[in-house]
Design a protein around this motif. Sequence first.
Motif: not given
Length: 104
Positions: A19-30, A35-41, A9-14
Motif C-alpha cells: 500500500l505504501m509502495w503503490t502510493g496509496r498511503f505515505k506512512t505505515e501509521e496512516e 481496509i476494504p479488499p478492493e483497495m488491496l486488490d 480486511y486486516k492488512p499484513s505487514k507485507f
Amino acid sequence: KRYKVPGSYKPSKFDKKILMWTGRFKTEEEIPSRIPPEMLDIARNKARVKTCYIMIGLTIIACFAVIASARRQAEHHQSLTSWNLAKKAKWREEAAISAESKTK
C-alpha cells in the motif's frame, strides 16, 4: 492523520508495504487497521505492473550487457567453438597420458 475507511480486511505487514509502495498511503501509521479488499486488490495490481516494468528494464539492461560482452570477446577472437576445441584437446592429452601410464 488516520483515515477512517470502512473495511473488512486486516492488512499484513507485507500488504502495508504494498500500500505504501503503490502510493496509496505515505506512512505505515496512516494505514487503517481494517481496509476494504478492493483497495488491496488495486494496490496489488499496481505493484504487479510496477514489478513487471522493473523486470522489463532489467532484462533490457542484461541484453545490452551480453551484447557488449560478446563484442569484447569477438575483438579478442574468443568464441565458444575455440574454447570447446581447446578443452577437448586438453582432455585428449590427459586421456593419452593416463592410457600410457596404465600400459607401463
